[in-house]
Write a protein that holds these residues in place. Structure first.
Motif, short mmCIF file in Angstrom:
data_model
loop_
_atom_site.label_atom_id
_atom_site.label_comp_id
_atom_site.label_asym_id
_atom_site.label_seq_id
_atom_site.Cartn_x
_atom_site.Cartn_y
_atom_site.Cartn_z
N MET A 101 0.85 -1.21 0.00
CA MET A 101 0.00 0.00 0.00
C MET A 101 0.88 1.25 0.00
O MET A 101 1.71 1.44 0.89
N ASN A 102 0.75 2.07 -1.02
CA ASN A 102 1.54 3.32 -1.09
C ASN A 102 0.61 4.52 -1.05
O ASN A 102 -0.52 4.46 -1.51
N LYS A 103 1.14 5.63 -0.51
CA LYS A 103 0.32 6.84 -0.44
C LYS A 103 1.19 8.06 -0.69
O LYS A 103 2.30 8.16 -0.16
N VAL A 104 0.67 8.97 -1.52
CA VAL A 104 1.36 10.24 -1.79
C VAL A 104 0.43 11.37 -1.36
O VAL A 104 -0.74 11.39 -1.73
N ASN A 105 0.94 12.28 -0.55
CA ASN A 105 0.15 13.44 -0.11
C ASN A 105 0.86 14.73 -0.47
O ASN A 105 2.06 14.86 -0.23
N ILE A 106 0.12 15.69 -1.02
CA ILE A 106 0.63 17.04 -1.20
C ILE A 106 -0.16 17.94 -0.26
O ILE A 106 -1.39 18.00 -0.35
N HIS A 107 0.57 18.59 0.66
CA HIS A 107 -0.11 19.37 1.70
C HIS A 107 0.04 20.88 1.45
O HIS A 107 1.15 21.40 1.55
N PRO A 108 -1.04 21.58 1.20
CA PRO A 108 -0.95 23.04 1.05
C PRO A 108 -0.89 23.75 2.41
O PRO A 108 -0.62 24.96 2.46
N ALA A 109 -1.11 23.02 3.49
CA ALA A 109 -1.06 23.61 4.85
C ALA A 109 -0.12 22.76 5.70
O ALA A 109 0.21 21.63 5.33
N PRO A 110 0.33 23.30 6.86
CA PRO A 110 1.26 22.55 7.71
C PRO A 110 0.74 21.15 8.03
O PRO A 110 -0.46 20.95 8.20
N PHE A 111 1.67 20.18 8.09
CA PHE A 111 1.29 18.81 8.46
C PHE A 111 2.25 18.27 9.49
O PHE A 111 3.38 18.73 9.60
N ASN A 112 1.77 17.31 10.28
CA ASN A 112 2.58 16.68 11.32
C ASN A 112 2.99 15.29 10.83
O ASN A 112 2.16 14.39 10.72
N PRO A 113 4.29 15.12 10.50
CA PRO A 113 4.71 13.84 9.90
C PRO A 113 4.50 12.65 10.81
O PRO A 113 4.19 11.54 10.34
N TRP A 114 4.66 12.84 12.12
CA TRP A 114 4.55 11.71 13.06
C TRP A 114 3.09 11.28 13.21
O TRP A 114 2.79 10.09 13.34
N ARG A 115 2.20 12.26 13.16
CA ARG A 115 0.76 11.96 13.18
C ARG A 115 0.38 11.24 11.87
O ARG A 115 -0.41 10.31 11.87
N GLU A 116 0.98 11.69 10.79
CA GLU A 116 0.68 11.10 9.48
C GLU A 116 1.11 9.63 9.43
O GLU A 116 0.38 8.78 8.90
N ILE A 117 2.29 9.34 9.97
CA ILE A 117 2.75 7.95 10.02
C ILE A 117 1.81 7.12 10.90
O ILE A 117 1.42 6.01 10.55
N THR A 118 1.46 7.69 12.05
CA THR A 118 0.55 6.99 12.97
C THR A 118 -0.77 6.67 12.28
O THR A 118 -1.26 5.54 12.34
N ASP A 119 -1.34 7.67 11.61
CA ASP A 119 -2.62 7.46 10.92
C ASP A 119 -2.48 6.41 9.81
O ASP A 119 -3.35 5.55 9.64
N PHE A 120 -1.37 6.49 9.08
CA PHE A 120 -1.14 5.53 7.99
C PHE A 120 -1.07 4.11 8.54
O PHE A 120 -1.67 3.18 7.99
N GLN A 121 -0.33 3.95 9.64
CA GLN A 121 -0.21 2.61 10.23
C GLN A 121 -1.56 2.11 10.74
O GLN A 121 -1.90 0.95 10.56
N GLU A 122 -2.30 3.02 11.40
CA GLU A 122 -3.59 2.60 11.96
C GLU A 122 -4.57 2.21 10.85
O GLU A 122 -5.37 1.29 11.00
N THR A 123 -4.48 2.90 9.72
CA THR A 123 -5.40 2.63 8.61
C THR A 123 -4.98 1.41 7.80
O THR A 123 -5.81 0.60 7.40
N ASN A 124 -3.67 1.28 7.56
CA ASN A 124 -3.22 0.28 6.58
C ASN A 124 -2.45 -0.90 7.14
O ASN A 124 -2.30 -1.91 6.45
N LEU A 125 -1.89 -0.78 8.33
CA LEU A 125 -1.03 -1.85 8.84
C LEU A 125 -1.64 -2.55 10.04
O LEU A 125 -0.99 -3.41 10.64
N GLN A 126 -2.89 -2.20 10.38
CA GLN A 126 -3.53 -2.79 11.54
C GLN A 126 -3.56 -4.31 11.40
O GLN A 126 -4.04 -4.84 10.40
#
Lengths: 151, 78, 151, 78
Positions: A1-26
């Motif tokens: 599973m791969n994901k590409v995000n383009i963020h026009p506003a600030p993003f939190n990379p650690w939250r993004e990894i956490t969300d990705f894992q919770e969604t895709n690696l559970q």
């Protein structure tokens, strides 16, 4: 599973990894190694104080290039998941700019692929940085710093 | 009549004072010829990168009507 | 600022990085690169299903060795911060085992140091893994997998 | 009288059936000699690692009274 995000506003990379894992690696127990890189805006470059940065890109090409960079890495290493995020727009010091995160069974592949994806992104993905200096001057960044130590 | 959509980015966009052009195109032409037609007073910068339909291409790559052609300076993302 | 954590209970590496940054990097704009590695327990090793793992260590020596590994890396690269965490005790599949996170001004140093710290930890830090297989058998892990691709 | 504290870890601890020993020590001795005194029926495994006061050492390294001496198999953390 791969994901590409383009963020026009600030993003939190650690939250993004956490969300990705919770969604895709559970429930998955097959990945042993996660290698991650986060690039952050510094307030200093080439001897000058940088107040902010404008990050321009070529939207239609960005997505294509990032997907192609991931596909190239998948040809070279046994990767399980890749998460690639990049900020655009007006950026302030300490804001994250880029996130590369790679999941694999073993650490050699994760380390190698994470670094190679980052270098490929620096050389191929159509992003451009313009620095607004504290002095009031503006300038386009001419080229990237080297990705490997000169030794 | 069909045309080619031309895009300029970053310092090149500022240098030319425009972010794009539309050029009617009867027969295929190279990227360089299209640049010269649209920007007769600016030679194509040596470091300039070129993309046709969002894929990297060369100055002598062929452009057809309906294509999207982009010119931009070296990339500095990440 | 460096930090070494030994966790007898499950830990969340992304939360740990977030907390470390909030505590120690607040207001800093000098780091441009964060390279991170997380090692996670797989449920499969050398052809067998692994139900759980016991991670033993030599507490007095662990802390000393990890600090010495960080000090060695600081001699070789210009690092700003290093966060190093390792799990001990009874570990379940998908549990994080190790976290190495390195902050530097530039990405070459961050990537190099993160990988070197991880390799040094694998070779020098006094931890031992015992696998309890789904078959009921138990065995000590004899040696680590290679950290670099053989090419 | 002063002594040396000896520790065994992991598979070595299980093999010997003990996690440590305390050996009274009058004069300095090598790590190997101490092993042989404490474990006369088991030769020191070839792959065995040795630490004196939590620093890596060799089989012929000198151990003094008051030191902490540890024997353990190759490490497998991370």
């Amino acid at each position: 599973m791969n994901k590409v995000n383009i963020h026009p506003a600030p993003f939190n990379p650690w939250r993004e990894i956490t969300d990705f894992q919770e969604t895709n690696l559970q429930g998955l127990c097959n990945y042993g190694a996660t290698a991650t890189f986060v690039g952050t805006m510094r307030d200093f470059n080439e001897g000058d104080d940088v107040a902010e940065m404008e990050l321009e890109h070529y939207p239609a090409m960005t997505e294509k290039q990032l997907q192609s960079i991931i596909a190239d890495a998948e040809q070279r290493w046994p990767l399980q998941h890749v998460l690639l995020s990049h900020r655009v727009g007006l950026i302030k010091p300490a804001d994250p700019i880029v996130l590369v995160s790679v999941w694999s069974a073993h650490r050699a592949a994760a380390f190698d692929a994470c670094r190679e994806i980052m270098e490929a992104l620096k050389h191929k993905a159509p992003f451009w940085k313009k620095e607004n200096l504290s002095s009031g001057e503006s300038r386009w960044v001419a080229s990237n710093t080297p990705g490997f130590s000169e030794d | 009549m069909k045309a080619v959509k031309v895009l300029y980015f970053a310092s090149l966009r500022e240098l030319l004072g425009k972010s794009g052009d539309t050029l009617p195109l009867d027969v295929e032409q190279t990227a360089l010829t299209i640049w010269q037609t649209l920007n007769p007073n600016s030679s194509l910068p040596e470091s300039c990168l070129i993309a046709i339909n969002q894929e990297y291409a060369a100055a002598d790559s062929i452009v057809n009507a309906g294509d999207e052609l982009a010119f931009f300076p070296p990339v500095t993302g990440g």
